[in-house]
Each structure stands twice: as C-alpha cells, then as structure tokens.
Enzyme design. Structure first.
Site, short mmCIF file in Angstrom:
data_model
loop_
_atom_site.label_atom_id
_atom_site.label_comp_id
_atom_site.label_asym_id
_atom_site.label_seq_id
_atom_site.Cartn_x
_atom_site.Cartn_y
_atom_site.Cartn_z
N SER A 131 1.80 8.82 -64.86
CA SER A 131 1.08 7.93 -64.23
C SER A 131 1.86 6.42 -64.56
O SER A 131 2.42 6.24 -66.05
CB SER A 131 -0.46 7.71 -64.44
OG SER A 131 -0.77 6.68 -63.88
N TYR A 144 -7.21 8.35 -70.82
CA TYR A 144 -6.32 8.64 -69.86
C TYR A 144 -5.02 8.13 -70.07
O TYR A 144 -3.83 8.80 -69.65
CB TYR A 144 -7.03 8.13 -68.57
CG TYR A 144 -6.06 8.65 -67.30
CD1 TYR A 144 -5.57 9.86 -66.85
CD2 TYR A 144 -5.59 7.39 -66.49
CE1 TYR A 144 -4.95 9.94 -66.00
CE2 TYR A 144 -4.61 7.60 -65.51
CZ TYR A 144 -4.34 9.05 -65.18
OH TYR A 144 -3.48 9.10 -64.11
P1 NAP Z 1 -7.54 14.75 -57.48
O1 NAP Z 1 -7.41 14.12 -56.03
O2 NAP Z 1 -8.66 14.50 -58.11
O3 NAP Z 1 -7.12 16.35 -57.31
C1 NAP Z 1 -7.10 16.75 -58.37
C2 NAP Z 1 -6.51 18.31 -58.51
O4 NAP Z 1 -6.27 18.87 -59.81
C3 NAP Z 1 -7.36 19.17 -57.63
O5 NAP Z 1 -6.53 19.89 -56.77
C4 NAP Z 1 -8.04 19.96 -58.69
O6 NAP Z 1 -8.51 21.16 -58.07
C5 NAP Z 1 -6.96 20.25 -59.48
N1 NAP Z 1 -7.65 20.43 -60.92
C6 NAP Z 1 -8.70 19.73 -61.69
N2 NAP Z 1 -8.83 20.51 -62.99
C7 NAP Z 1 -8.01 21.62 -62.83
C8 NAP Z 1 -7.77 22.46 -63.78
N3 NAP Z 1 -8.70 22.70 -65.01
N4 NAP Z 1 -6.85 23.76 -63.37
C9 NAP Z 1 -6.03 23.34 -62.18
N5 NAP Z 1 -6.38 22.65 -61.44
C10 NAP Z 1 -7.15 21.54 -61.62
O7 NAP Z 1 -6.26 14.06 -58.06
P2 NAP Z 1 -4.93 12.91 -57.84
O8 NAP Z 1 -5.61 11.89 -57.64
O9 NAP Z 1 -4.34 13.61 -56.63
O10 NAP Z 1 -4.17 13.16 -59.13
C11 NAP Z 1 -3.28 14.12 -59.17
C12 NAP Z 1 -2.29 13.74 -60.41
O11 NAP Z 1 -1.74 12.51 -60.19
C13 NAP Z 1 -2.93 13.81 -61.78
O12 NAP Z 1 -2.25 14.26 -62.88
C14 NAP Z 1 -3.28 12.20 -61.91
O13 NAP Z 1 -3.32 11.74 -63.24
C15 NAP Z 1 -1.82 11.63 -61.29
N6 NAP Z 1 -1.87 10.44 -60.99
C16 NAP Z 1 -2.78 10.10 -59.78
C17 NAP Z 1 -3.09 8.71 -59.45
C18 NAP Z 1 -3.76 8.20 -58.11
O14 NAP Z 1 -3.93 6.90 -57.98
N7 NAP Z 1 -4.38 9.16 -57.33
C19 NAP Z 1 -2.08 7.65 -59.68
C20 NAP Z 1 -1.07 7.94 -61.04
C21 NAP Z 1 -1.12 9.27 -61.28
P3 NAP Z 1 -9.99 21.63 -58.08
O15 NAP Z 1 -10.71 20.74 -57.11
O16 NAP Z 1 -9.75 23.27 -57.40
O17 NAP Z 1 -10.42 21.80 -59.28
#
Ligand code: NAP
Length: 234
Positions: A131, A144
């Site tokens: 991130s 985080y």
């Molecule tokens: P999200 O919409 O909350 O989705 C999270 C995903 O991770 C879901 O598919 C969830 O599956 C899975 N997950 C959660 N706990 C888990 C576990 N213990 N084992 C396996 N899978 C698990 O998240 P997102 O916003 O797409 O973010 C994804 C990644 O991008 C993260 O690493 C986040 O830090 C990074 N990121 C996001 C942003 C942003 O603005 N969105 C920005 C920078 C970086 P279940 O629902 O089945 O638990």
C-alpha cells in the site's frame, strides 16, 4: 489470496483474461468467490474457488495442495489478502496488532514459503499487494501502515533470497481503491461529490493490470521493487 472481493477479485479476473488458470482464495465469502469463478468461466477462462485462512499455516498448505491438484502447476502467487482498520494511538491493542500482522505480514511470509515449494525449476513470480501507506504514513493507521512497511521489506528480501532460483518478487502499492473493504470502512464513497473529484479513488482493475504486468515476462527485468500506483503524485 483474498480473491473473493475487491482488488483480489479484479486480479483473479485480469490474470484469467490473460490466460492464467486461477485459484480464487477466500476465507469466509464462499459465495462471492464462486461468483468470481463463474464470471471467469463465462468469459472462457479457467478458475476454481479454494477456501482457507491465510493466517494459518495448515490452511495455506491445504490451499496450495488443492491448487496443484486442480491446476496442475503453480507459476504465480499474488499475496493480496489484507485488512485495514483505524488504530489511533489511544486505540492500539494487542488484538488489533496481531489481527493485522497475522494476515498482512505472517500470511505473506507463509504463503510465499509455500509457493516456493511448488514453483518449478523454471522459477516463478510473487506479487505482493502492499500500500501507499508504507511511504505516506497517514495518521491513525500506525498498525496497518507498519504491516505494509514490513511487506515492502519482505519483497526486497525475498527478491534477493530467491533470485538464484529465477523467482522474482515485487510489490504494487495502491492508493485508495474503491472496494468492499474501503466501502465498509467508510474510506471510499464513489459517485459522490467527496469521491473522485481529483481522480484519487481508483478502480480495482487499474491495480490488477499492474499485477498482470509484474506477473508476466514483460517485467522480467524488474525484481525487488515497490511500485506506487496512486493515479497521482504521492
Ligand atoms: P477487501 O475488499 O476487504 O477484500 C479483502 C479480501 O481478503 C477478501 O477477499 C477477503 O475474503 C480476504 N481475506 C480476509 N481475511 C482473509 C484471510 N484470513 N485469509 C484469506 N483471505 C482473507 O480488501 P481490498 O480493499 O480489496 O484490499 C486488498 C488488499 O489491497 C489488501 O492487502 C489491502 O491492504 C490492499 N490495499 C487496498 C487499498 C484500498 O484502498 N482498497 C489500498 C492499498 C492497499 P473473505 O471475505 O472471504 O474473508
């Protein structure tokens, strides 16, 4: 990992569109993962859903064993699963620390360890979804932010450690992206005046395209690097 929603789901779709056979990992959202698989299959791609909590070594072992059984071989690992919750200094708890570090850091370490066992002698690729917070360090998110700083260190370390085996390791570091997770946290409100007037809230597919590049031979000369993808200057 974590391909049932958000950025992970977009990565699964994009890699499948480029011809990869994809293991769509989820931990609790089985239906959402099956939907991602159905979309990929309907578009002529190959994918299957595999449950497992990537904070747990036994689950990780089972995810990889099942993926090898179904897909036949493993060439690419995308460490995407992650959580983010506000932890202003007064609200930092041991529980919040372990919840974040177990998934965002330990999960990356253990899944990478397992992937390396499965990559062929030709090598492989690991892409970590880190991130922008690792560098930008927004206030109120110390726990985080620290996990993503750790992810970038892991990227650089494994790139050096695994280079002799032709395994490349890179990070992509998104800025704010509209996902189920950011909606739930109240961070991203697309289609409102607050949202992307400056174009700063991105779509998951924009990150997926970068992951696809980093997973492809087109990026063969890029290793151990951290790539900020914020749609704007950091
Ligand atoms: P999200 O919409 O909350 O989705 C999270 C995903 O991770 C879901 O598919 C969830 O599956 C899975 N997950 C959660 N706990 C888990 C576990 N213990 N084992 C396996 N899978 C698990 O998240 P997102 O916003 O797409 O973010 C994804 C990644 O991008 C993260 O690493 C986040 O830090 C990074 N990121 C996001 C942003 C942003 O603005 N969105 C920005 C920078 C970086 P279940 O629902 O089945 O638990």
């Amino acid at each position: 990992t974590g391909a049932s929603k958000g950025i992970g789901a977009a990565i699964a779709r994009t890699l499948a569109a480029h011809g990869a056979a994809v293991a769509v990992n989820y931990s609790s959202s089985r239906e959402a993962a099956e939907k991602v698989v159905a979309g990929i299959t309907a578009a002529g791609g190959k994918a299957f859903a595999v449950g497992g909590d990537v904070t747990k070594k036994a689950d990780i072992e089972a995810i990889f064993a099942k993926s090898k059984e179904v897909l036949g071989r493993l060439d690419i690992l995308v460490n995407n699963a992650g959580i983010y919750a506000p932890t202003p200094i007064g609200a930092i708890t041991e529980e919040a620390f372990h919840r974040h570090f177990n998934l965002n850091v330990l999960g990356v370490l253990l899944a990478s360890q397992e992937a390396v066992k499965y990559f062929s002698t030709e090598g492989g690729v690991i892409v970590n979804v880190s991130s922008v917070v690792a560098a930008f360090c927004p206030p109120g998110l110390s726990v985080y932010n620290a996990t993503k700083g750790a992810v970038d260190s892991i990227t650089r370390t494994f790139a050096r450690e695994l280079a002799g085996r032709n395994i490349r390791v890179n990070s992509v570091n998104p800025g704010l992206i509209a996902t189920e997770g950011t909606h739930a946290a109240g961070f991203a409100k697309p289609n409102t005046e607050e949202s992307s007037a400056l174009g700063l809230i991105g779509e998951p597919a924009a990150i997926a395209d970068i992951v696809a590049f980093l997973a492809s031979p087109d990026s063969r000369w890029i290793n151990g690097q951290v790539h900020y993808a914020t749609g704007d200057l950091l």
